[in-house]
Design a protein around this motif. Sequence first.
Motif, PDB file in Angstrom:
ATOM      1  N   ASN A  26       0.832  -1.213   0.000  1.00 29.32           N
ATOM      2  CA  ASN A  26       0.000   0.000   0.000  1.00 29.32           C
ATOM      3  C   ASN A  26       0.865   1.261   0.000  1.00 29.32           C
ATOM      4  OD1 ASN A  26      -2.436  -1.385  -0.082  1.00 29.32           O
ATOM      5  ND2 ASN A  26      -2.661  -1.412   2.132  1.00 29.32           N
ATOM      6  N   ALA A  27       1.981   1.221   0.730  1.00 27.21           N
ATOM      7  CA  ALA A  27       2.893   2.365   0.742  1.00 27.21           C
ATOM      8  C   ALA A  27       3.497   2.577  -0.642  1.00 27.21           C
ATOM      9  CB  ALA A  27       3.997   2.156   1.775  1.00 27.21           C
ATOM     10  N   PHE A  28       3.850   1.486  -1.323  1.00 32.64           N
ATOM     11  CA  PHE A  28       4.396   1.568  -2.676  1.00 32.64           C
ATOM     12  C   PHE A  28       3.361   2.172  -3.630  1.00 32.64           C
ATOM     13  CE2 PHE A  28       4.709  -0.389  -6.911  1.00 32.64           C
ATOM     14  CZ  PHE A  28       5.934   0.116  -7.305  1.00 32.64           C
ATOM     15  N   SER A  34       1.059   9.262  -5.803  1.00 36.51           N
ATOM     16  CA  SER A  34       1.276  10.671  -5.498  1.00 36.51           C
ATOM     17  C   SER A  34       2.369  11.273  -6.387  1.00 36.51           C
ATOM     18  CB  SER A  34       1.616  10.865  -4.024  1.00 36.51           C
ATOM     19  OG  SER A  34       2.828  10.237  -3.700  1.00 36.51           O
ATOM     20  N   THR A  35       3.374  10.484  -6.720  1.00 34.27           N
ATOM     21  CA  THR A  35       4.434  10.972  -7.610  1.00 34.27           C
ATOM     22  C   THR A  35       3.882  11.231  -9.010  1.00 34.27           C
ATOM     23  OG1 THR A  35       6.105   9.767  -6.355  1.00 34.27           O
ATOM     24  CG2 THR A  35       6.716  10.473  -8.567  1.00 34.27           C
ATOM     25  N   GLU A  40       5.558  13.768 -12.014  1.00 34.12           N
ATOM     26  CA  GLU A  40       6.867  13.155 -12.139  1.00 34.12           C
ATOM     27  C   GLU A  40       6.725  11.691 -12.547  1.00 34.12           C
ATOM     28  OE1 GLU A  40       9.543  14.033  -8.799  1.00 34.12           O
ATOM     29  OE2 GLU A  40       7.949  15.357  -8.083  1.00 34.12           O
ATOM     30  N   LYS A  41       7.857  11.064 -12.885  1.00 32.62           N
ATOM     31  CA  LYS A  41       7.809   9.649 -13.224  1.00 32.62           C
ATOM     32  C   LYS A  41       8.595   8.851 -12.200  1.00 32.62           C
ATOM     33  CE  LYS A  41      11.590   9.749 -16.599  1.00 32.62           C
ATOM     34  NZ  LYS A  41      11.934   9.466 -17.989  1.00 32.62           N
ATOM     35  N   VAL A  42       8.285   7.555 -12.114  1.00 33.22           N
ATOM     36  CA  VAL A  42       8.950   6.650 -11.187  1.00 33.22           C
ATOM     37  C   VAL A  42       9.670   5.594 -12.012  1.00 33.22           C
ATOM     38  CG1 VAL A  42       8.621   4.978  -9.321  1.00 33.22           C
ATOM     39  CG2 VAL A  42       7.161   7.005  -9.450  1.00 33.22           C
ATOM     40  N   GLN A  51       4.790   6.453 -15.661  1.00 32.98           N
ATOM     41  CA  GLN A  51       4.799   7.850 -16.062  1.00 32.98           C
ATOM     42  C   GLN A  51       3.397   8.288 -16.460  1.00 32.98           C
ATOM     43  OE1 GLN A  51       7.736   7.651 -19.115  1.00 32.98           O
ATOM     44  NE2 GLN A  51       6.317   7.051 -20.697  1.00 32.98           N
ATOM     45  N   VAL A  52       3.235   9.590 -16.626  1.00 30.38           N
ATOM     46  CA  VAL A  52       1.947  10.148 -17.022  1.00 30.38           C
ATOM     47  C   VAL A  52       1.990  10.431 -18.518  1.00 30.38           C
ATOM     48  CG1 VAL A  52       0.340  12.066 -16.731  1.00 30.38           C
ATOM     49  CG2 VAL A  52       1.568  11.157 -14.761  1.00 30.38           C
ATOM     50  N   SER A  53       0.994   9.935 -19.218  1.00 29.29           N
ATOM     51  CA  SER A  53       0.874  10.155 -20.657  1.00 29.29           C
ATOM     52  C   SER A  53      -0.241  11.168 -20.887  1.00 29.29           C
ATOM     53  CB  SER A  53       0.537   8.826 -21.340  1.00 29.29           C
ATOM     54  OG  SER A  53       0.263   9.010 -22.694  1.00 29.29           O
ATOM     55  N   GLU A  54       0.033  12.161 -21.709  1.00 27.84           N
ATOM     56  CA  GLU A  54      -0.979  13.174 -21.997  1.00 27.84           C
ATOM     57  C   GLU A  54      -1.598  12.906 -23.365  1.00 27.84           C
ATOM     58  OE1 GLU A  54       0.101  17.200 -21.259  1.00 27.84           O
ATOM     59  OE2 GLU A  54       1.431  16.635 -19.608  1.00 27.84           O
ATOM     60  N   ARG A  55      -2.915  12.883 -23.400  1.00 29.67           N
ATOM     61  CA  ARG A  55      -3.641  12.688 -24.647  1.00 29.67           C
ATOM     62  C   ARG A  55      -4.258  14.012 -25.054  1.00 29.67           C
ATOM     63  NH1 ARG A  55      -7.036   7.326 -24.745  1.00 29.67           N
ATOM     64  NH2 ARG A  55      -6.736   7.758 -26.942  1.00 29.67           N
ATOM     65  N   ALA A  56      -4.043  14.389 -26.274  1.00 33.52           N
ATOM     66  CA  ALA A  56      -4.558  15.663 -26.776  1.00 33.52           C
ATOM     67  C   ALA A  56      -6.066  15.582 -27.025  1.00 33.52           C
ATOM     68  CB  ALA A  56      -3.843  16.030 -28.075  1.00 33.52           C
TER      69      ALA A  56
END
Length: 91
Positions: A26-28, A34-35, A40-42, A51-56
Amino acid sequence: MTKKELIGKMAEASGITKVQAEKALNAFIDSVSSTLKSGEKVTLVGFGTFQVSERAKRQGINPRTKTPITIPARKSPKFVPGKALKELVDK
């Protein structure tokens, strides 16, 4: 594999209790979430990158009415497996 099964495997492999393994998992999950929320990416070397991917914003078609609609831009979490993980799965 379910979360419960993963917790059991983690506890067995590391020699800790299931309660401790669940807290660690759960901590992981909370840390990664939250990151990613902060943009940010892990990166876990050998395993992969979260990572976060942005879709237009884009045009789509409503399948029911066949009318054009605008699909709004959005951010979505993405996992990219590392080289070692890819090679392990491929064998």
